[in-house]
Scaffold this active site. Structure first.
Site, PDB file in Angstrom:
ATOM      1  N   GLU A 177       0.850  -1.199   0.000  1.00 44.76           N
ATOM      2  CA  GLU A 177       0.000   0.000   0.000  1.00 44.76           C
ATOM      3  C   GLU A 177       0.880   1.241   0.000  1.00 44.76           C
ATOM      4  O   GLU A 177       2.014   1.220   0.477  1.00 44.76           O
ATOM      5  CB  GLU A 177      -0.905  -0.073   1.250  1.00 44.76           C
ATOM      6  CG  GLU A 177      -1.786   1.120   1.522  1.00 44.76           C
ATOM      7  CD  GLU A 177      -2.838   1.382   0.467  1.00 44.76           C
ATOM      8  OE1 GLU A 177      -2.481   1.514  -0.718  1.00 44.76           O
ATOM      9  OE2 GLU A 177      -4.019   1.513   0.838  1.00 44.76           O
ATOM     10  N   ASP A 178       0.343   2.338  -0.546  1.00 42.05           N
ATOM     11  CA  ASP A 178       1.107   3.583  -0.545  1.00 42.05           C
ATOM     12  C   ASP A 178       1.126   4.232   0.830  1.00 42.05           C
ATOM     13  O   ASP A 178       2.169   4.648   1.321  1.00 42.05           O
ATOM     14  CB  ASP A 178       0.539   4.571  -1.602  1.00 42.05           C
ATOM     15  CG  ASP A 178      -0.968   4.802  -1.474  1.00 42.05           C
ATOM     16  OD1 ASP A 178      -1.627   4.159  -0.615  1.00 42.05           O
ATOM     17  OD2 ASP A 178      -1.508   5.626  -2.238  1.00 42.05           O
ATOM     18  N   ASP A 189      -3.646   5.834   6.282  1.00 42.38           N
ATOM     19  CA  ASP A 189      -4.106   7.127   6.800  1.00 42.38           C
ATOM     20  C   ASP A 189      -5.054   6.837   7.970  1.00 42.38           C
ATOM     21  O   ASP A 189      -4.614   6.688   9.102  1.00 42.38           O
ATOM     22  CB  ASP A 189      -4.786   7.864   5.638  1.00 42.38           C
ATOM     23  CG  ASP A 189      -5.183   9.280   5.974  1.00 42.38           C
ATOM     24  OD1 ASP A 189      -4.433   9.962   6.680  1.00 42.38           O
ATOM     25  OD2 ASP A 189      -6.252   9.735   5.509  1.00 42.38           O
ATOM     26  N   PHE A 242      -1.035  16.360   3.718  1.00 43.61           N
ATOM     27  CA  PHE A 242      -1.528  15.729   2.496  1.00 43.61           C
ATOM     28  C   PHE A 242      -0.353  15.593   1.542  1.00 43.61           C
ATOM     29  O   PHE A 242       0.185  16.594   1.063  1.00 43.61           O
ATOM     30  CB  PHE A 242      -2.650  16.549   1.864  1.00 43.61           C
ATOM     31  CG  PHE A 242      -3.281  15.835   0.708  1.00 43.61           C
ATOM     32  CD1 PHE A 242      -4.260  14.870   0.920  1.00 43.61           C
ATOM     33  CD2 PHE A 242      -2.875  16.100  -0.593  1.00 43.61           C
ATOM     34  CE1 PHE A 242      -4.820  14.185  -0.154  1.00 43.61           C
ATOM     35  CE2 PHE A 242      -3.432  15.420  -1.671  1.00 43.61           C
ATOM     36  CZ  PHE A 242      -4.405  14.461  -1.442  1.00 43.61           C
TER      37      PHE A 242
HETATM   38  P1  5GP Z   1      -7.194   5.127   4.669  1.00 39.55           P
HETATM   39  O1  5GP Z   1      -8.238   4.108   4.321  1.00 39.55           O
HETATM   40  O2  5GP Z   1      -6.036   4.542   5.466  1.00 39.55           O
HETATM   41  O3  5GP Z   1      -7.779   6.342   5.331  1.00 39.55           O
HETATM   42  O4  5GP Z   1      -6.589   5.741   3.354  1.00 39.55           O
HETATM   43  C1  5GP Z   1      -6.216   5.032   2.304  1.00 39.55           C
HETATM   44  C2  5GP Z   1      -6.095   5.836   1.024  1.00 39.55           C
HETATM   45  O5  5GP Z   1      -6.370   7.251   1.125  1.00 39.55           O
HETATM   46  C3  5GP Z   1      -4.661   5.755   0.560  1.00 39.55           C
HETATM   47  O6  5GP Z   1      -4.417   4.526  -0.101  1.00 39.55           O
HETATM   48  C4  5GP Z   1      -4.577   6.949  -0.362  1.00 39.55           C
HETATM   49  O7  5GP Z   1      -5.053   6.597  -1.643  1.00 39.55           O
HETATM   50  C5  5GP Z   1      -5.503   7.977   0.257  1.00 39.55           C
HETATM   51  N1  5GP Z   1      -4.708   8.943   1.034  1.00 39.55           N
HETATM   52  C6  5GP Z   1      -4.593   9.017   2.361  1.00 39.55           C
HETATM   53  N2  5GP Z   1      -3.767  10.013   2.745  1.00 39.55           N
HETATM   54  C7  5GP Z   1      -3.326  10.588   1.596  1.00 39.55           C
HETATM   55  C8  5GP Z   1      -2.416  11.671   1.308  1.00 39.55           C
HETATM   56  O8  5GP Z   1      -1.819  12.329   2.183  1.00 39.55           O
HETATM   57  N3  5GP Z   1      -2.208  11.956  -0.004  1.00 39.55           N
HETATM   58  C9  5GP Z   1      -2.820  11.269  -1.026  1.00 39.55           C
HETATM   59  N4  5GP Z   1      -2.540  11.640  -2.273  1.00 39.55           N
HETATM   60  N5  5GP Z   1      -3.688  10.249  -0.781  1.00 39.55           N
HETATM   61  C10 5GP Z   1      -3.926   9.907   0.511  1.00 39.55           C
END
Ligand code: 5GP
Length: 181
Positions: free
Chosen positions: A101-102, A105, A154
Protein backbone atom coordinates in the site's frame (compact mmCIF):
# COMPACT_ATOMS: atom_id res chain seq x y z
CA UNK A 1 10.33 24.54 -17.15
CA UNK A 2 9.92 20.98 -15.92
CA UNK A 3 6.69 19.79 -14.36
CA UNK A 4 8.54 17.20 -12.31
CA UNK A 5 11.22 19.57 -11.02
CA UNK A 6 9.05 22.67 -10.64
CA UNK A 7 5.89 21.13 -9.19
CA UNK A 8 4.44 23.35 -6.44
CA UNK A 9 5.16 21.04 -3.50
CA UNK A 10 7.56 21.11 -0.57
CA UNK A 11 9.78 18.04 -0.49
CA UNK A 12 9.10 15.65 2.36
CA UNK A 13 11.09 12.61 1.15
CA UNK A 14 13.66 12.75 -1.61
CA UNK A 15 13.97 10.18 -4.36
CA UNK A 16 17.20 8.97 -2.75
CA UNK A 17 15.63 8.55 0.71
CA UNK A 18 12.73 6.61 -0.80
CA UNK A 19 14.93 4.33 -2.89
CA UNK A 20 17.34 3.61 -0.01
CA UNK A 21 14.49 2.62 2.28
CA UNK A 22 12.85 0.45 -0.38
CA UNK A 23 16.11 -1.43 -0.90
CA UNK A 24 16.22 -2.14 2.87
CA UNK A 25 12.59 -3.30 2.90
CA UNK A 26 13.25 -5.58 -0.09
CA UNK A 27 16.22 -7.18 1.65
CA UNK A 28 14.22 -7.75 4.83
CA UNK A 29 11.30 -9.28 2.90
CA UNK A 30 13.71 -11.50 0.95
CA UNK A 31 15.04 -12.92 4.24
CA UNK A 32 11.63 -13.34 5.86
CA UNK A 33 9.97 -15.11 2.90
CA UNK A 34 12.73 -17.61 2.05
CA UNK A 35 10.57 -20.74 2.43
CA UNK A 36 7.25 -19.14 1.62
CA UNK A 37 5.04 -18.75 -1.42
CA UNK A 38 4.97 -14.95 -1.72
CA UNK A 39 2.25 -13.03 -3.54
CA UNK A 40 2.65 -9.26 -3.64
CA UNK A 41 -0.79 -7.66 -3.83
CA UNK A 42 -0.64 -4.03 -4.93
CA UNK A 43 -3.50 -1.75 -3.95
CA UNK A 44 -4.23 0.42 -6.97
CA UNK A 45 -3.63 3.02 -7.93
CA UNK A 46 -1.35 4.59 -5.35
CA UNK A 47 1.03 1.65 -4.89
CA UNK A 48 2.04 1.15 -8.53
CA UNK A 49 5.51 2.75 -8.31
CA UNK A 50 6.25 1.40 -4.85
CA UNK A 51 5.36 -2.15 -5.89
CA UNK A 52 7.41 -1.88 -9.08
CA UNK A 53 10.53 -0.74 -7.19
CA UNK A 54 10.04 -2.98 -4.14
CA UNK A 55 9.54 -6.13 -6.21
CA UNK A 56 12.90 -5.58 -7.93
CA UNK A 57 14.63 -5.67 -4.54
CA UNK A 58 13.00 -8.94 -3.47
CA UNK A 59 15.19 -11.81 -4.60
CA UNK A 60 12.48 -14.49 -4.69
CA UNK A 61 10.27 -16.05 -7.39
CA UNK A 62 7.23 -14.10 -6.25
CA UNK A 63 3.83 -13.55 -7.86
CA UNK A 64 2.40 -10.05 -8.46
CA UNK A 65 -1.30 -9.31 -8.43
CA UNK A 66 -3.40 -6.18 -7.96
CA UNK A 67 -6.72 -5.09 -6.58
CA UNK A 68 -8.37 -1.70 -6.55
CA UNK A 69 -10.50 -0.04 -3.92
CA UNK A 70 -12.42 3.15 -3.58
CA UNK A 71 -13.69 4.62 -0.37
CA UNK A 72 -16.66 6.86 0.08
CA UNK A 73 -16.39 10.16 1.87
CA UNK A 74 -13.85 12.95 1.81
CA UNK A 75 -10.23 12.93 2.87
CA UNK A 76 -10.89 13.96 6.46
CA UNK A 77 -14.36 12.47 6.79
CA UNK A 78 -13.91 8.90 5.71
CA UNK A 79 -17.23 7.09 5.79
CA UNK A 80 -15.53 3.83 6.65
CA UNK A 81 -17.19 2.19 3.65
CA UNK A 82 -14.58 0.70 1.36
CA UNK A 83 -15.54 -0.88 -1.96
CA UNK A 84 -13.51 -3.36 -3.96
CA UNK A 85 -13.61 -2.03 -7.53
CA UNK A 86 -11.24 -4.62 -9.02
CA UNK A 87 -10.54 -7.98 -7.51
CA UNK A 88 -7.47 -10.20 -7.62
CA UNK A 89 -6.96 -12.21 -10.78
CA UNK A 90 -6.08 -15.45 -8.98
CA UNK A 91 -6.70 -17.54 -5.90
CA UNK A 92 -4.61 -16.88 -2.78
CA UNK A 93 -5.41 -20.17 -1.04
CA UNK A 94 -2.26 -21.31 0.82
CA UNK A 95 -0.27 -18.31 -0.43
CA UNK A 96 1.75 -15.89 1.69
CA UNK A 97 0.14 -12.58 0.83
CA UNK A 98 1.93 -9.28 1.31
CA UNK A 99 -0.41 -6.33 0.75
CA UNK A 100 1.53 -3.42 -0.72
CA UNK A 101 0.00 0.00 0.00
CA UNK A 102 1.11 3.58 -0.55
CA UNK A 103 -0.13 5.06 2.73
CA UNK A 104 -2.06 4.09 5.83
CA UNK A 105 -4.11 7.13 6.80
CA UNK A 106 -7.25 6.28 8.80
CA UNK A 107 -6.43 2.57 8.44
CA UNK A 108 -9.94 1.77 7.21
CA UNK A 109 -8.83 0.55 3.77
CA UNK A 110 -6.22 -1.82 5.14
CA UNK A 111 -8.44 -3.25 7.85
CA UNK A 112 -11.19 -3.85 5.28
CA UNK A 113 -8.75 -5.59 2.92
CA UNK A 114 -7.22 -7.77 5.63
CA UNK A 115 -10.68 -8.91 6.69
CA UNK A 116 -11.77 -9.53 3.11
CA UNK A 117 -8.65 -11.45 2.04
CA UNK A 118 -8.53 -13.51 5.24
CA UNK A 119 -11.77 -15.22 4.20
CA UNK A 120 -9.97 -16.64 1.13
CA UNK A 121 -7.72 -18.93 3.18
CA UNK A 122 -4.23 -17.61 2.48
CA UNK A 123 -1.43 -19.15 4.58
CA UNK A 124 -0.50 -15.68 5.87
CA UNK A 125 -1.30 -12.02 5.25
CA UNK A 126 1.00 -9.14 6.09
CA UNK A 127 1.10 -5.44 5.27
CA UNK A 128 3.86 -3.41 3.66
CA UNK A 129 3.12 0.31 3.48
CA UNK A 130 5.47 2.99 2.24
CA UNK A 131 3.94 5.62 4.55
CA UNK A 132 1.99 5.78 7.78
CA UNK A 133 0.28 8.85 9.23
CA UNK A 134 -0.17 7.79 12.87
CA UNK A 135 -1.89 11.06 13.82
CA UNK A 136 -4.84 10.09 11.60
CA UNK A 137 -5.17 6.38 12.35
CA UNK A 138 -8.71 5.50 13.46
CA UNK A 139 -8.61 1.77 12.95
CA UNK A 140 -5.47 0.17 14.40
CA UNK A 141 -3.51 -1.60 11.66
CA UNK A 142 -0.37 -3.61 12.23
CA UNK A 143 2.09 -2.57 9.51
CA UNK A 144 4.66 -5.35 9.24
CA UNK A 145 6.97 -3.48 6.86
CA UNK A 146 6.89 0.32 6.99
CA UNK A 147 8.85 2.77 4.87
CA UNK A 148 8.34 6.02 6.79
CA UNK A 149 6.17 7.51 9.50
CA UNK A 150 5.07 10.96 8.35
CA UNK A 151 3.30 13.96 9.93
CA UNK A 152 -0.33 14.79 9.25
CA UNK A 153 0.14 16.40 5.85
CA UNK A 154 -1.53 15.73 2.50
CA UNK A 155 1.29 14.15 0.52
CA UNK A 156 1.73 13.86 -3.21
CA UNK A 157 4.03 12.02 -5.61
CA UNK A 158 5.61 8.60 -5.96
CA UNK A 159 2.20 7.09 -6.70
CA UNK A 160 0.11 9.45 -4.59
CA UNK A 161 -2.07 11.90 -6.48
CA UNK A 162 -3.26 15.44 -6.15
CA UNK A 163 -6.66 15.55 -7.90
CA UNK A 164 -5.62 12.63 -10.07
CA UNK A 165 -2.28 14.12 -11.11
CA UNK A 166 1.38 14.13 -10.06
CA UNK A 167 1.57 10.41 -9.29
CA UNK A 168 4.71 10.29 -11.46
CA UNK A 169 6.82 12.59 -9.24
CA UNK A 170 9.90 10.58 -8.17
CA UNK A 171 9.83 12.18 -4.68
CA UNK A 172 7.13 12.76 -2.06
CA UNK A 173 6.04 16.30 -1.43
CA UNK A 174 3.28 18.01 0.48
CA UNK A 175 0.88 20.80 -0.12
CA UNK A 176 1.17 23.82 2.09
CA UNK A 177 -2.50 24.45 1.45
CA UNK A 178 -4.32 21.09 1.51
CA UNK A 179 -7.23 20.63 -0.90
CA UNK A 180 -10.65 21.75 0.30
CA UNK A 181 -12.91 18.90 1.32
P1 5GP B 1 -7.19 5.13 4.67
O1 5GP B 1 -8.24 4.11 4.32
O2 5GP B 1 -6.04 4.54 5.47
O3 5GP B 1 -7.78 6.34 5.33
O4 5GP B 1 -6.59 5.74 3.35
C1 5GP B 1 -6.22 5.03 2.30
C2 5GP B 1 -6.09 5.84 1.02
O5 5GP B 1 -6.37 7.25 1.12
C3 5GP B 1 -4.66 5.75 0.56
O6 5GP B 1 -4.42 4.53 -0.10
C4 5GP B 1 -4.58 6.95 -0.36
O7 5GP B 1 -5.05 6.60 -1.64
C5 5GP B 1 -5.50 7.98 0.26
N1 5GP B 1 -4.71 8.94 1.03
C6 5GP B 1 -4.59 9.02 2.36
N2 5GP B 1 -3.77 10.01 2.74
C7 5GP B 1 -3.33 10.59 1.60
C8 5GP B 1 -2.42 11.67 1.31
O8 5GP B 1 -1.82 12.33 2.18
N3 5GP B 1 -2.21 11.96 0.00
C9 5GP B 1 -2.82 11.27 -1.03
N4 5GP B 1 -2.54 11.64 -2.27
N5 5GP B 1 -3.69 10.25 -0.78
C10 5GP B 1 -3.93 9.91 0.51
Amino acid sequence: MSILKDAPFETLLTEEQIQTRIRELGEQITQDYQDKDLVLVGVLRGSYLFLADLSRHIDLPLIVDFLAVSSYGTRTQSSGVVRLTNDLSMSIVDKDVLLVEDIVDTGLTMSYLIENLATRKPRSIKICSLLDKPARNIQPVNIDYLGFEIPDKFVVGYGLDYMGRYRNLPYIGYLNHPPAE
